[in-house]
Motif scaffolding. Structure first.
Motif, PDB file in Angstrom:
ATOM      1  N   ARG A   3       6.492  17.178  -0.489  1.00 23.31           N
ATOM      2  CA  ARG A   3       5.496  17.735  -1.401  1.00 23.31           C
ATOM      3  C   ARG A   3       4.897  16.655  -2.296  1.00 23.31           C
ATOM      4  NH1 ARG A   3       7.092  23.054  -4.607  1.00 23.31           N
ATOM      5  NH2 ARG A   3       7.136  23.719  -2.430  1.00 23.31           N
ATOM      6  N   ILE A   4       5.759  15.829  -2.905  1.00 20.16           N
ATOM      7  CA  ILE A   4       5.261  14.759  -3.785  1.00 20.16           C
ATOM      8  C   ILE A   4       4.516  13.701  -2.991  1.00 20.16           C
ATOM      9  CG2 ILE A   4       5.950  12.931  -5.385  1.00 20.16           C
ATOM     10  CD1 ILE A   4       6.204  15.755  -6.523  1.00 20.16           C
ATOM     11  N   LYS A   5       5.078  13.352  -1.826  1.00 22.39           N
ATOM     12  CA  LYS A   5       4.428  12.339  -0.992  1.00 22.39           C
ATOM     13  C   LYS A   5       3.026  12.782  -0.589  1.00 22.39           C
ATOM     14  CE  LYS A   5       4.870  10.010   3.476  1.00 22.39           C
ATOM     15  NZ  LYS A   5       5.714   9.817   4.689  1.00 22.39           N
ATOM     16  N   TYR A   6       2.905  14.016  -0.114  1.00 21.18           N
ATOM     17  CA  TYR A   6       1.598  14.502   0.324  1.00 21.18           C
ATOM     18  C   TYR A   6       0.622  14.630  -0.842  1.00 21.18           C
ATOM     19  CZ  TYR A   6       3.760  15.469   4.832  1.00 21.18           C
ATOM     20  OH  TYR A   6       4.400  15.358   6.037  1.00 21.18           O
ATOM     21  N   TYR A   7       1.134  14.984  -2.015  1.00 20.38           N
ATOM     22  CA  TYR A   7       0.244  15.073  -3.178  1.00 20.38           C
ATOM     23  C   TYR A   7      -0.306  13.689  -3.530  1.00 20.38           C
ATOM     24  CZ  TYR A   7      -1.429  15.485  -7.940  1.00 20.38           C
ATOM     25  OH  TYR A   7      -2.208  15.411  -9.071  1.00 20.38           O
ATOM     26  N   ILE A   8       0.577  12.694  -3.586  1.00 15.99           N
ATOM     27  CA  ILE A   8       0.134  11.336  -3.921  1.00 15.99           C
ATOM     28  C   ILE A   8      -0.873  10.829  -2.894  1.00 15.99           C
ATOM     29  CG2 ILE A   8       0.879   8.913  -4.114  1.00 15.99           C
ATOM     30  CD1 ILE A   8       3.524   9.950  -5.274  1.00 15.99           C
ATOM     31  N   LEU A   9      -0.574  11.069  -1.601  1.00 16.94           N
ATOM     32  CA  LEU A   9      -1.458  10.558  -0.555  1.00 16.94           C
ATOM     33  C   LEU A   9      -2.767  11.341  -0.489  1.00 16.94           C
ATOM     34  CD1 LEU A   9       1.104   9.749   2.272  1.00 16.94           C
ATOM     35  CD2 LEU A   9       0.118   8.235   0.546  1.00 16.94           C
ATOM     36  N   SER A  10      -2.754  12.601  -0.921  1.00 14.24           N
ATOM     37  CA  SER A  10      -4.007  13.349  -0.955  1.00 14.24           C
ATOM     38  C   SER A  10      -4.933  12.807  -2.036  1.00 14.24           C
ATOM     39  CB  SER A  10      -3.737  14.836  -1.200  1.00 14.24           C
ATOM     40  OG  SER A  10      -3.238  15.057  -2.527  1.00 14.24           O
ATOM     41  N   GLN A  11      -4.343  12.269  -3.099  1.00 14.58           N
ATOM     42  CA  GLN A  11      -5.137  11.672  -4.170  1.00 14.58           C
ATOM     43  C   GLN A  11      -5.533  10.237  -3.852  1.00 14.58           C
ATOM     44  OE1 GLN A  11      -5.998  13.673  -6.894  1.00 14.58           O
ATOM     45  NE2 GLN A  11      -4.999  15.196  -5.569  1.00 14.58           N
ATOM     46  N   HIS A  12      -4.705   9.555  -3.056  1.00  7.88           N
ATOM     47  CA  HIS A  12      -4.956   8.147  -2.707  1.00  7.88           C
ATOM     48  C   HIS A  12      -4.720   7.944  -1.216  1.00  7.88           C
ATOM     49  CE1 HIS A  12      -4.880   7.347  -7.055  1.00  7.88           C
ATOM     50  NE2 HIS A  12      -3.769   8.059  -7.084  1.00  7.88           N
ATOM     51  N   PRO A  13      -5.596   8.480  -0.366  1.00  9.49           N
ATOM     52  CA  PRO A  13      -5.376   8.419   1.082  1.00  9.49           C
ATOM     53  C   PRO A  13      -5.299   7.004   1.641  1.00  9.49           C
ATOM     54  CG  PRO A  13      -7.600   9.189   0.559  1.00  9.49           C
ATOM     55  CD  PRO A  13      -6.838   9.211  -0.719  1.00  9.49           C
ATOM     56  N   GLY A  14      -5.942   6.060   0.995  1.00  8.48           N
ATOM     57  CA  GLY A  14      -5.894   4.676   1.471  1.00  8.48           C
ATOM     58  C   GLY A  14      -4.525   4.035   1.320  1.00  8.48           C
ATOM     59  N   PHE A  15      -3.648   4.716   0.594  1.00 13.11           N
ATOM     60  CA  PHE A  15      -2.312   4.190   0.312  1.00 13.11           C
ATOM     61  C   PHE A  15      -1.287   4.634   1.360  1.00 13.11           C
ATOM     62  CE2 PHE A  15       1.620   4.417  -2.454  1.00 13.11           C
ATOM     63  CZ  PHE A  15       1.756   3.037  -2.595  1.00 13.11           C
ATOM     64  N   THR A  16      -1.740   5.462   2.323  1.00 10.99           N
ATOM     65  CA  THR A  16      -0.825   6.095   3.274  1.00 10.99           C
ATOM     66  C   THR A  16       0.059   5.100   4.010  1.00 10.99           C
ATOM     67  OG1 THR A  16      -2.355   7.946   3.602  1.00 10.99           O
ATOM     68  CG2 THR A  16      -0.673   7.580   5.305  1.00 10.99           C
ATOM     69  N   SER A  17      -0.543   4.054   4.566  1.00 11.88           N
ATOM     70  CA  SER A  17       0.212   3.120   5.399  1.00 11.88           C
ATOM     71  C   SER A  17       1.211   2.288   4.604  1.00 11.88           C
ATOM     72  CB  SER A  17      -0.740   2.193   6.162  1.00 11.88           C
ATOM     73  OG  SER A  17      -1.571   1.491   5.250  1.00 11.88           O
ATOM     74  N   CYS A  18       1.040   2.213   3.282  1.00 12.50           N
ATOM     75  CA  CYS A  18       1.934   1.394   2.462  1.00 12.50           C
ATOM     76  C   CYS A  18       2.910   2.231   1.630  1.00 12.50           C
ATOM     77  CB  CYS A  18       1.113   0.497   1.528  1.00 12.50           C
ATOM     78  SG  CYS A  18       0.190  -0.801   2.387  1.00 12.50           S
ATOM     79  N   TYR A  19       2.931   3.551   1.868  1.00 19.19           N
ATOM     80  CA  TYR A  19       3.781   4.411   1.041  1.00 19.19           C
ATOM     81  C   TYR A  19       5.260   4.073   1.208  1.00 19.19           C
ATOM     82  CZ  TYR A  19       5.526   8.516  -1.405  1.00 19.19           C
ATOM     83  OH  TYR A  19       6.162   9.337  -2.297  1.00 19.19           O
ATOM     84  N   ARG A  20       5.710   3.894   2.451  1.00 17.33           N
ATOM     85  CA  ARG A  20       7.121   3.607   2.688  1.00 17.33           C
ATOM     86  C   ARG A  20       7.532   2.296   2.024  1.00 17.33           C
ATOM     87  NH1 ARG A  20      11.312   4.607   6.523  1.00 17.33           N
ATOM     88  NH2 ARG A  20      10.017   6.046   7.700  1.00 17.33           N
ATOM     89  N   LEU A  21       6.689   1.284   2.134  1.00 24.50           N
ATOM     90  CA  LEU A  21       6.997  -0.008   1.512  1.00 24.50           C
ATOM     91  C   LEU A  21       7.069   0.138  -0.004  1.00 24.50           C
ATOM     92  CD1 LEU A  21       7.444  -3.052   1.651  1.00 24.50           C
ATOM     93  CD2 LEU A  21       4.955  -3.346   1.675  1.00 24.50           C
ATOM     94  N   ALA A  22       6.094   0.844  -0.591  1.00 26.50           N
ATOM     95  CA  ALA A  22       6.097   1.050  -2.039  1.00 26.50           C
ATOM     96  C   ALA A  22       7.332   1.834  -2.472  1.00 26.50           C
ATOM     97  CB  ALA A  22       4.825   1.777  -2.466  1.00 26.50           C
ATOM     98  N   TYR A  23       7.705   2.834  -1.681  1.00 23.50           N
ATOM     99  CA  TYR A  23       8.892   3.643  -1.982  1.00 23.50           C
ATOM    100  C   TYR A  23      10.149   2.767  -2.027  1.00 23.50           C
ATOM    101  CZ  TYR A  23      12.716   6.917  -1.037  1.00 23.50           C
ATOM    102  OH  TYR A  23      13.894   7.619  -1.081  1.00 23.50           O
ATOM    103  N   ASN A  24      10.292   1.882  -1.054  1.00 20.74           N
ATOM    104  CA  ASN A  24      11.459   1.001  -1.017  1.00 20.74           C
ATOM    105  C   ASN A  24      11.462  -0.003  -2.170  1.00 20.74           C
ATOM    106  OD1 ASN A  24      12.781   2.061   1.290  1.00 20.74           O
ATOM    107  ND2 ASN A  24      11.339   1.013   2.624  1.00 20.74           N
ATOM    108  N   ILE A  25      10.287  -0.482  -2.542  1.00 22.14           N
ATOM    109  CA  ILE A  25      10.195  -1.404  -3.676  1.00 22.14           C
ATOM    110  C   ILE A  25      10.611  -0.700  -4.965  1.00 22.14           C
ATOM    111  CG2 ILE A  25       8.597  -2.714  -5.133  1.00 22.14           C
ATOM    112  CD1 ILE A  25       7.050  -3.409  -2.565  1.00 22.14           C
ATOM    113  N   VAL A  26      10.112   0.524  -5.151  1.00 23.33           N
ATOM    114  CA  VAL A  26      10.482   1.301  -6.337  1.00 23.33           C
ATOM    115  C   VAL A  26      11.991   1.552  -6.354  1.00 23.33           C
ATOM    116  CG1 VAL A  26      10.267   3.558  -7.457  1.00 23.33           C
ATOM    117  CG2 VAL A  26       8.224   2.377  -6.621  1.00 23.33           C
ATOM    118  N   ALA A  27      12.575   1.855  -5.185  1.00 26.54           N
ATOM    119  CA  ALA A  27      14.014   2.114  -5.107  1.00 26.54           C
ATOM    120  C   ALA A  27      14.823   0.908  -5.563  1.00 26.54           C
ATOM    121  CB  ALA A  27      14.392   2.502  -3.683  1.00 26.54           C
ATOM    122  N   VAL A  28      14.350  -0.297  -5.231  1.00 28.68           N
ATOM    123  CA  VAL A  28      15.052  -1.519  -5.637  1.00 28.68           C
ATOM    124  C   VAL A  28      14.832  -1.808  -7.120  1.00 28.68           C
ATOM    125  CG1 VAL A  28      15.181  -4.018  -5.321  1.00 28.68           C
ATOM    126  CG2 VAL A  28      15.012  -2.525  -3.327  1.00 28.68           C
TER     127      VAL A  28
END
Length: 219
Positions: free
Chosen positions: A29-54
């Protein structure tokens, strides 16, 4: 409340905050909401998620580094040698498991750097370790953290991480069921989650059968 008690309470709150951020960003739900607001960010979401986790682990590391806490458990005598052996075993098991992962895909580096390429559909892949437990990395991490000597702060962190692994595994598998359907449900029925069970070991042939089922389901 003592200063020590304040630090321990702060550590618990920081862990809770970390888990909430981690879980929310992982939710569909959160992922789709963020990507619906910033569709150009789709391909980098996983990388950003892992960076935030670290990055969000830094406060936990700082608390452990800056404050001392009272030792509450130490392995006696030969058990200390056994605990070290378990840590070495789990570490080597983790290193060995890396050969079965595409780390660039897992981290999100591939999709982010090649954002104009079509994203290949994930297939259910059952590595040798995944025939014994569905979450071998969680198992290795639990062996390592509980084989160590424990101070007050380490006990809190070990307990919080253990709770999160079991809760997080349940949340993760809801997504995997949506993604792989019947094939993952069959896999779950045959293989334990984190704790190995000698009577529930998946044969290599059965693992291949489930992988083929997941391919058919995705076509």
């Amino acid at each position: 409340m003592t200063d020590s008690g304040s630090v321990l309470s702060l550590l618990v709150l920081v862990w809770i905050g970390y888990f909430l951020i981690h879980s929310l960003l992982a939710s569909h739900r959160i992922k789709y909401y963020i990507l619906s607001q910033h569709p150009g960010f789709t391909s980098c979401y996983r990388l950003a998620y892992n960076i935030v986790a670290v990055v969000t682990l830094i406060p936990v590391v700082l608390i452990h580094a800056l404050y001392d806490s009272r030792p509450i458990f130490q392995w006696p005598g030969l058990l200390s040698e056994l605990s070290l052996s378990l840590i070495v075993f789990a570490t080597l098991g983790f290193i060995w498991s890396l050969k079965y992962y595409d780390l660039q895909a897992f981290s999100g580096i591939n999709t982010c750097l090649n954002r104009n390429s079509a994203t290949p559909k994930d297939r259910l892949t059952i590595s040798p370790l995944h025939r014994f437990v569905r979450h071998p990395w969680y198992l290795f991490a639990l062996i390592i953290i509980w084989s160590r000597e424990q101070s007050q702060m380490e006990l809190i962190s070990s307990t919080m991480v253990t709770i999160y692994f079991f809760v997080g595994a349940k949340l993760e598998e809801k997504k995997l069921i949506r993604e792989f359907g019947e094939s993952y449900q069959k896999y779950m029925a045959l293989v334990p989650g984190i704790i190995p069970l000698p009577w529930k070991i998946l044969s290599a042939n059965k693992a291949t059968e489930i992988e083929l089922l997941s391919v058919r389901d995705s076509d």
